[in-house]
Design a protein around this motif. Structure first.
Motif: not given
Length: 248
Positions: A187-200
């Motif tokens: 779940k942490k990995l999925d949340e990190l992916t979401r935040r990286v996309l938002a970072l972009d």
């Protein structure tokens, strides 16, 4: 990046990137800002690791008797121990391990590295940090957490004889515990992916308020406790904020 296209170049035992890690890999490598590139990733794994009893400490001379990036199966763990006992191997120590997700990311600048570190920390990857700050190749960030890691001793196998091998009941219990940790970190990995996309999308994952007038002034002065109130009142009068808070 070449290894992601041609798996024959990948030296990992799995022969390529973990399927569960691909969303994060794609999010980082396809960044419009071109600030990041992955150098290695692991989505987290459960393994039975066998290491020679007489192996020197710190040397990676063992083997994986069982490995899974998709959770853990108690039946397969138990079967791996049975298989080990039927082999004519040297005396080996066995352990059941859970290794949390891990990613190494090359960054274009210190600023980009800091943004990624803060992003990963917010997702629960508490040991994330820069492991290299080389000016020519760019900072290298390790996204990681060891909080849920586990290393459970399973005994020693000498040829076909076991010493200290746990019961099936214990294997079932340990596998259930590791599966919980595995799911939590996924779940942490999925949340990190979401935040990286938002970072972009917005540059740093969190929109900044550029209106200086809307920013609260914050002052901190270190003074002896006995003088805190006096200093607080004087600062309040000087900067025109009677609500100035003390930090001693």
């Amino acid at each position: 990046l070449a290894r992601l296209v041609d798996s024959s170049l990948d030296k990992a035992p799995a022969g390529g990137a973990d399927i569960a890690a691909l969303p994060l890999i794609n999010a980082l490598n396809s960044s419009r800002s071109k600030s990041y590139v992955t150098t290695s990733t692991c989505s987290g794994r459960c393994v039975v690791y066998a290491r020679p009893v007489d192996a020197e400490s710190g040397k990676q001379s063992g083997r994986w008797a069982y490995s899974s990036h998709d959770g853990i199966n108690a039946d397969e763990v138990f079967e791996s121990l049975d298989s080990a006992a039927s082999d004519e191997q040297p005396d080996e120590k066995f352990s059941l391990k859970y290794e949390p997700p891990l990613a190494h990311v090359r960054c274009s600048s210190a600023k980009a590295a800091d943004k990624l570190i803060q992003c990963a920390l917010r997702c629960g990857f508490r040991e994330t940090g820069a492991v290299s700050i080389c000016s020519t190749t760019g900072p290298l960030v390790a996204i990681r957490t060891t909080g849920g890691a586990a290393d459970v001793p399973l005994g020693i196998c000498s040829g076909t004889q076991w010493r200290g091998r746990p019961s099936r009941e214990f294997i079932d219990y340990a596998a259930a515990e590791l599966l919980q940790r595995f799911r939590r970190d996924r779940k942490k990995l999925d949340e990190l992916t979401r935040r990286v996309l938002a970072l972009d999308e917005d540059g740093d994952g969190e929109k900044e308020d550029n209106d200086e007038s809307s920013r609260e002034c914050c002052e901190a002065v270190v003074v002896p406790t006995s003088q805190a109130r006096t200093v607080k009142l004087r600062l309040g009068r000087q900067i025109g904020r009677a609500s100035c808070r003390e930090r001693v």
